[in-house]
Design a protein around this motif. Sequence first.
Motif, PDB file in Angstrom:
ATOM      1  N   LEU A 225       0.841  -1.190   0.000  1.00 46.32           N
ATOM      2  CA  LEU A 225       0.000   0.000   0.000  1.00 46.32           C
ATOM      3  C   LEU A 225       0.880   1.244   0.000  1.00 46.32           C
ATOM      4  O   LEU A 225       1.761   1.396   0.860  1.00 46.32           O
ATOM      5  N   ASP A 226       0.653   2.117  -0.956  1.00 48.15           N
ATOM      6  CA  ASP A 226       1.400   3.364  -1.069  1.00 48.15           C
ATOM      7  C   ASP A 226       0.584   4.487  -0.429  1.00 48.15           C
ATOM      8  O   ASP A 226      -0.443   4.903  -0.961  1.00 48.15           O
ATOM      9  N   ASN A 227       1.052   4.967   0.720  1.00 51.52           N
ATOM     10  CA  ASN A 227       0.359   6.032   1.442  1.00 51.52           C
ATOM     11  C   ASN A 227       1.112   7.359   1.342  1.00 51.52           C
ATOM     12  O   ASN A 227       1.041   8.197   2.238  1.00 51.52           O
ATOM     13  N   SER A 228       1.856   7.557   0.258  1.00 56.36           N
ATOM     14  CA  SER A 228       2.622   8.789   0.073  1.00 56.36           C
ATOM     15  C   SER A 228       1.742  10.014   0.275  1.00 56.36           C
ATOM     16  O   SER A 228       0.617  10.071  -0.228  1.00 56.36           O
ATOM     17  N   HIS A 229       2.263  10.969   1.044  1.00 57.63           N
ATOM     18  CA  HIS A 229       1.548  12.222   1.322  1.00 57.63           C
ATOM     19  C   HIS A 229       0.183  11.969   1.970  1.00 57.63           C
ATOM     20  O   HIS A 229      -0.748  12.759   1.815  1.00 57.63           O
TER      21      HIS A 229
END
Length: 279
Positions: A225-229
């Motif tokens: 899971l990419d939770n960038s920003h």
Amino acid sequence: MLAAILVISGSVLFTSCSKDDPVVSEPVPQPVILKGEAAVAWTKAHLDSLVNVYLADCGNLLDPDMTRDLLKCIGYTRLNVLDYREAGWVIDSVVFIRLMDRAVENNNKTILFTMGMYGCGKTTSLSNNPELKKLADKVGVISEGAYNNVKYFDEMVEKSGKWGLKPHLLYVYNDAETGYTNCMERLIRSNRAVTCKAYIAVFPQFKGRVEYIEEHYPDMEFYCLDNSHNNGGKRVNNEEAKKWDYSMGEDLQQKLYDIKQSYINSGKLNAEQIQALSE
């Protein structure tokens, strides 16, 4: 929670009295503060009670932050993790076994490991993905943690395998600036401190982690899971996750120190929290 169940020392002496007689009592005892090896020894001496208290209210979750909270009665404040880390590990090791025993007894031989840098948003990302939240609700055990030390992760997977548990892995990413900002907000909210020095040292340890998991655990169910920003946690495939940036150059390090200083200057932190950031 534990303080209501385990009282370390002291009692108050009450005497009979009339309207004209003063109440005589002994001074209220001060809390006993134990750290390091002394905390470990005390934890081992009270281990059964500590584990039972935790298991009564934990569901299927092993969370080292929650197990360490059991040590507040001997001085743990969440700002002094290093003084109680080993004592917490003592509790974790037994809780893990008991949770696996419980899962096997319930014929639910599954375990979900969560992995990701401090402040990356593992809990939020999981909650924002209904399919994965459903998985977390039905597995036999959830082992919550950063797992920046991959060898510790290996040990935990090996232990769960001895109980016959099928492993799943939820791996969450966030960029360093957002992640450290999240850590500062968590410090305000729940008194858990992560120093810049620690964050800068740990962040690069996740470089190559997707490749490591693929090589060593080719059959493990693996969710990235990419939770960038703080975007909520977008599900991505392994090839996309391999592009996650874990570099920590001088410019980025300075940005993290600037974030810390901005919170100190904001007046949102108390003196003890500021002190913990300097350790």
